[in-house]
Motif scaffolding. Structure first.
Motif, PDB file in Angstrom:
ATOM      1  N   SER A 127       0.829  -1.209   0.000  1.00 34.86           N
ATOM      2  CA  SER A 127       0.000   0.000   0.000  1.00 34.86           C
ATOM      3  C   SER A 127       0.857   1.251   0.000  1.00 34.86           C
ATOM      4  CB  SER A 127      -0.921   0.008   1.212  1.00 34.86           C
ATOM      5  OG  SER A 127      -0.160   0.160   2.389  1.00 34.86           O
ATOM      6  N   LYS A 128       0.214   2.362  -0.337  1.00 36.01           N
ATOM      7  CA  LYS A 128       0.858   3.667  -0.278  1.00 36.01           C
ATOM      8  C   LYS A 128      -0.016   4.563   0.591  1.00 36.01           C
ATOM      9  CE  LYS A 128       3.235   3.329  -4.625  1.00 36.01           C
ATOM     10  NZ  LYS A 128       3.457   3.873  -5.957  1.00 36.01           N
ATOM     11  N   LYS A 129       0.608   5.571   1.202  1.00 35.52           N
ATOM     12  CA  LYS A 129      -0.114   6.472   2.100  1.00 35.52           C
ATOM     13  C   LYS A 129       0.107   7.922   1.698  1.00 35.52           C
ATOM     14  CE  LYS A 129       0.267   3.298   5.956  1.00 35.52           C
ATOM     15  NZ  LYS A 129       1.051   2.928   7.089  1.00 35.52           N
ATOM     16  N   LYS A 130      -0.942   8.694   1.879  1.00 33.41           N
ATOM     17  CA  LYS A 130      -0.894  10.145   1.653  1.00 33.41           C
ATOM     18  C   LYS A 130      -1.512  10.806   2.875  1.00 33.41           C
ATOM     19  CE  LYS A 130       0.482   9.889  -2.688  1.00 33.41           C
ATOM     20  NZ  LYS A 130       1.766  10.369  -3.130  1.00 33.41           N
ATOM     21  N   THR A 131      -0.998  11.985   3.236  1.00 31.95           N
ATOM     22  CA  THR A 131      -1.585  12.725   4.354  1.00 31.95           C
ATOM     23  C   THR A 131      -2.160  14.038   3.860  1.00 31.95           C
ATOM     24  OG1 THR A 131       0.534  13.718   4.902  1.00 31.95           O
ATOM     25  CG2 THR A 131      -0.059  11.729   6.120  1.00 31.95           C
ATOM     26  N   THR A 132      -3.224  14.456   4.534  1.00 29.43           N
ATOM     27  CA  THR A 132      -3.881  15.706   4.178  1.00 29.43           C
ATOM     28  C   THR A 132      -4.551  16.297   5.415  1.00 29.43           C
ATOM     29  OG1 THR A 132      -5.504  16.757   2.720  1.00 29.43           O
ATOM     30  CG2 THR A 132      -6.019  14.539   3.477  1.00 29.43           C
ATOM     31  N   THR A 133      -4.775  17.585   5.391  1.00 32.13           N
ATOM     32  CA  THR A 133      -5.525  18.236   6.470  1.00 32.13           C
ATOM     33  C   THR A 133      -6.936  18.570   6.009  1.00 32.13           C
ATOM     34  OG1 THR A 133      -4.643  20.369   5.802  1.00 32.13           O
ATOM     35  CG2 THR A 133      -3.474  19.207   7.581  1.00 32.13           C
ATOM     36  N   LYS A 134      -7.204  18.311   4.741  1.00 36.87           N
ATOM     37  CA  LYS A 134      -8.524  18.607   4.169  1.00 36.87           C
ATOM     38  C   LYS A 134      -9.382  17.346   4.131  1.00 36.87           C
ATOM     39  CE  LYS A 134      -6.892  22.456   1.392  1.00 36.87           C
ATOM     40  NZ  LYS A 134      -6.664  23.306   2.468  1.00 36.87           N
ATOM     41  N   THR A 135     -10.701  17.519   3.991  1.00 42.12           N
ATOM     42  CA  THR A 135     -11.611  16.368   3.939  1.00 42.12           C
ATOM     43  C   THR A 135     -11.860  15.890   2.509  1.00 42.12           C
ATOM     44  OG1 THR A 135     -13.499  17.847   4.012  1.00 42.12           O
ATOM     45  CG2 THR A 135     -12.777  16.897   6.114  1.00 42.12           C
ATOM     46  N   SER A 136     -11.071  16.384   1.576  1.00 44.90           N
ATOM     47  CA  SER A 136     -11.155  15.942   0.189  1.00 44.90           C
ATOM     48  C   SER A 136      -9.726  15.861  -0.358  1.00 44.90           C
ATOM     49  CB  SER A 136     -11.982  16.924  -0.629  1.00 44.90           C
ATOM     50  OG  SER A 136     -12.124  16.459  -1.942  1.00 44.90           O
ATOM     51  N   TYR A 137      -9.421  14.768  -1.051  1.00 52.74           N
ATOM     52  CA  TYR A 137      -8.065  14.571  -1.560  1.00 52.74           C
ATOM     53  C   TYR A 137      -8.121  13.751  -2.842  1.00 52.74           C
ATOM     54  CZ  TYR A 137      -3.074  13.518  -1.661  1.00 52.74           C
ATOM     55  OH  TYR A 137      -1.755  13.427  -2.033  1.00 52.74           O
ATOM     56  N   THR A 138      -7.330  14.112  -3.854  1.00 50.05           N
ATOM     57  CA  THR A 138      -7.267  13.353  -5.096  1.00 50.05           C
ATOM     58  C   THR A 138      -5.952  12.587  -5.157  1.00 50.05           C
ATOM     59  OG1 THR A 138      -8.645  14.993  -6.219  1.00 50.05           O
ATOM     60  CG2 THR A 138      -7.391  13.482  -7.610  1.00 50.05           C
ATOM     61  N   ILE A 139      -6.081  11.268  -5.281  1.00 47.84           N
ATOM     62  CA  ILE A 139      -4.909  10.398  -5.427  1.00 47.84           C
ATOM     63  C   ILE A 139      -4.624  10.300  -6.921  1.00 47.84           C
ATOM     64  CG2 ILE A 139      -3.919   8.132  -4.952  1.00 47.84           C
ATOM     65  CD1 ILE A 139      -6.184   7.780  -2.841  1.00 47.84           C
ATOM     66  N   LYS A 140      -3.430  10.727  -7.331  1.00 52.66           N
ATOM     67  CA  LYS A 140      -3.073  10.769  -8.750  1.00 52.66           C
ATOM     68  C   LYS A 140      -2.043   9.695  -9.093  1.00 52.66           C
ATOM     69  CE  LYS A 140      -4.000  15.692  -8.940  1.00 52.66           C
ATOM     70  NZ  LYS A 140      -3.462  17.014  -9.094  1.00 52.66           N
ATOM     71  N   SER A 141      -1.742   9.569 -10.370  1.00 48.49           N
ATOM     72  CA  SER A 141      -0.732   8.632 -10.902  1.00 48.49           C
ATOM     73  C   SER A 141      -1.069   7.176 -10.598  1.00 48.49           C
ATOM     74  CB  SER A 141       0.661   8.970 -10.372  1.00 48.49           C
ATOM     75  OG  SER A 141       0.995  10.293 -10.703  1.00 48.49           O
ATOM     76  N   LEU A 142      -2.347   6.831 -10.702  1.00 44.42           N
ATOM     77  CA  LEU A 142      -2.770   5.448 -10.515  1.00 44.42           C
ATOM     78  C   LEU A 142      -2.822   4.750 -11.872  1.00 44.42           C
ATOM     79  CD1 LEU A 142      -5.697   6.038  -7.976  1.00 44.42           C
ATOM     80  CD2 LEU A 142      -3.342   5.399  -7.468  1.00 44.42           C
ATOM     81  N   LYS A 143      -2.980   3.436 -11.834  1.00 45.88           N
ATOM     82  CA  LYS A 143      -3.095   2.668 -13.081  1.00 45.88           C
ATOM     83  C   LYS A 143      -4.530   2.751 -13.578  1.00 45.88           C
ATOM     84  CE  LYS A 143       0.585  -0.511 -11.851  1.00 45.88           C
ATOM     85  NZ  LYS A 143       0.904  -1.847 -11.382  1.00 45.88           N
ATOM     86  N   ALA A 144      -4.691   2.825 -14.897  1.00 48.32           N
ATOM     87  CA  ALA A 144      -6.025   2.904 -15.499  1.00 48.32           C
ATOM     88  C   ALA A 144      -6.744   1.560 -15.409  1.00 48.32           C
ATOM     89  CB  ALA A 144      -5.905   3.326 -16.955  1.00 48.32           C
ATOM     90  N   LYS A 145      -8.068   1.633 -15.223  1.00 52.87           N
ATOM     91  CA  LYS A 145      -8.955   0.460 -15.199  1.00 52.87           C
ATOM     92  C   LYS A 145      -8.521  -0.590 -14.171  1.00 52.87           C
ATOM     93  CE  LYS A 145     -10.153   1.025 -20.058  1.00 52.87           C
ATOM     94  NZ  LYS A 145     -11.100   1.897 -20.236  1.00 52.87           N
ATOM     95  N   LYS A 146      -8.079  -0.126 -13.018  1.00 51.69           N
ATOM     96  CA  LYS A 146      -7.675  -0.990 -11.899  1.00 51.69           C
ATOM     97  C   LYS A 146      -8.551  -0.671 -10.700  1.00 51.69           C
ATOM     98  CE  LYS A 146      -3.811  -3.505 -11.449  1.00 51.69           C
ATOM     99  NZ  LYS A 146      -3.879  -4.949 -11.307  1.00 51.69           N
ATOM    100  N   THR A 147      -8.887  -1.708  -9.924  1.00 49.89           N
ATOM    101  CA  THR A 147      -9.661  -1.492  -8.707  1.00 49.89           C
ATOM    102  C   THR A 147      -8.714  -1.171  -7.554  1.00 49.89           C
ATOM    103  OG1 THR A 147     -11.400  -2.981  -9.449  1.00 49.89           O
ATOM    104  CG2 THR A 147     -11.304  -2.532  -7.085  1.00 49.89           C
ATOM    105  N   TYR A 148      -8.998  -0.086  -6.849  1.00 47.73           N
ATOM    106  CA  TYR A 148      -8.193   0.334  -5.697  1.00 47.73           C
ATOM    107  C   TYR A 148      -9.055   0.286  -4.439  1.00 47.73           C
ATOM    108  CZ  TYR A 148      -4.258   1.840  -8.519  1.00 47.73           C
ATOM    109  OH  TYR A 148      -3.174   1.862  -9.360  1.00 47.73           O
ATOM    110  N   TYR A 149      -8.430  -0.100  -3.345  1.00 48.66           N
ATOM    111  CA  TYR A 149      -9.071  -0.123  -2.032  1.00 48.66           C
ATOM    112  C   TYR A 149      -8.508   1.045  -1.239  1.00 48.66           C
ATOM    113  CZ  TYR A 149     -10.485  -4.720  -3.503  1.00 48.66           C
ATOM    114  OH  TYR A 149     -11.043  -5.760  -4.215  1.00 48.66           O
ATOM    115  N   VAL A 150      -9.396   1.776  -0.596  1.00 42.83           N
ATOM    116  CA  VAL A 150      -8.990   2.998   0.118  1.00 42.83           C
ATOM    117  C   VAL A 150      -9.570   2.977   1.527  1.00 42.83           C
ATOM    118  CG1 VAL A 150      -9.098   5.519   0.118  1.00 42.83           C
ATOM    119  CG2 VAL A 150      -9.002   4.290  -2.055  1.00 42.83           C
ATOM    120  N   ARG A 151      -8.737   3.349   2.499  1.00 40.79           N
ATOM    121  CA  ARG A 151      -9.202   3.518   3.882  1.00 40.79           C
ATOM    122  C   ARG A 151      -8.493   4.734   4.468  1.00 40.79           C
ATOM    123  NH1 ARG A 151      -6.539  -1.665   7.070  1.00 40.79           N
ATOM    124  NH2 ARG A 151      -4.356  -1.138   6.693  1.00 40.79           N
TER     125      ARG A 151
END
Length: 176
Positions: A127-151
């Motif tokens: 897994s990879k982790k990103k931190t933010t102080t906002k309640t909305s965040y866009t995860i970029k540079s992902l693979k196309a047409k792949k299922t991602y799990y987010v928590r």
């Protein structure tokens, strides 16, 4: 001949000192763990034989320490701590875009930031982790047409140390 007789106090040994709970979740209410002290015979010691100083109760996120100092027929002192972690946050909505996912979060009370974890594996291996102080965040540079799990989990930094909530349940979405 007469031997000198002294009347010394017998000092008893402490076997266990426990707090009722050492981890709490922030909810805006004061947390005050109860203390149980037992001697070497397993008998509960009355609070008249010790004093408590430091943080006995609190409602703020962080680590809180108290010192228990024994008196009369008991001696010594012990430091005990309890931790209050931010409330759990959750993934409100996942929106798929081309090679990215927009994550909308529900706020966790007592939190100042959020850690978002994402992976193509349900078990969050690699897994990879990103931190933010906002309640909305866009995860970029992902693979196309792949299922991602987010928590997500909430955090708050107190005196240079981060205190985390538990992880939310995972949501999944396929990228475009």
């Amino acid at each position: 001949r007469c031997d000198k007789v002294t009347n010394e106090k017998t000092i008893y040994k402490i076997k266990t000192i426990k707090l009722s709970t050492t981890k709490y979740t922030y909810n805006g209410k004061t947390k005050k763990p109860s203390i149980t002290v037992k001697d070497s015979k397993g008998k509960t010691i009355s609070s008249k034989y010790y004093t408590i100083s430091g943080t006995r109760s609190s409602k703020s996120v962080g680590k809180h320490t108290m010192t228990i100092k024994f008196k009369d027929k008991y001696s010594g002192s012990v430091k005990l701590s309890f931790t209050i972690n931010p409330a759990k946050s959750s993934v409100k909505k996942l929106t798929a875009a081309k090679k990215s996912l927009k994550v909308s979060l529900n706020k966790g009370s007592g939190a100042k930031g959020y850690e978002i974890e994402y992976s193509t594996s349900k078990s969050f291996k690699s897994s990879k982790k990103k931190t933010t102080t906002k309640t909305s965040y866009t995860i970029k540079s992902l693979k196309a047409k792949k299922t991602y799990y987010v928590r997500v989990r909430s955090y708050k930094t107190v005196s240079g140390k981060k205190y985390y909530s538990s992880w939310s349940s995972a949501k999944s979405k396929k990228t475009k």
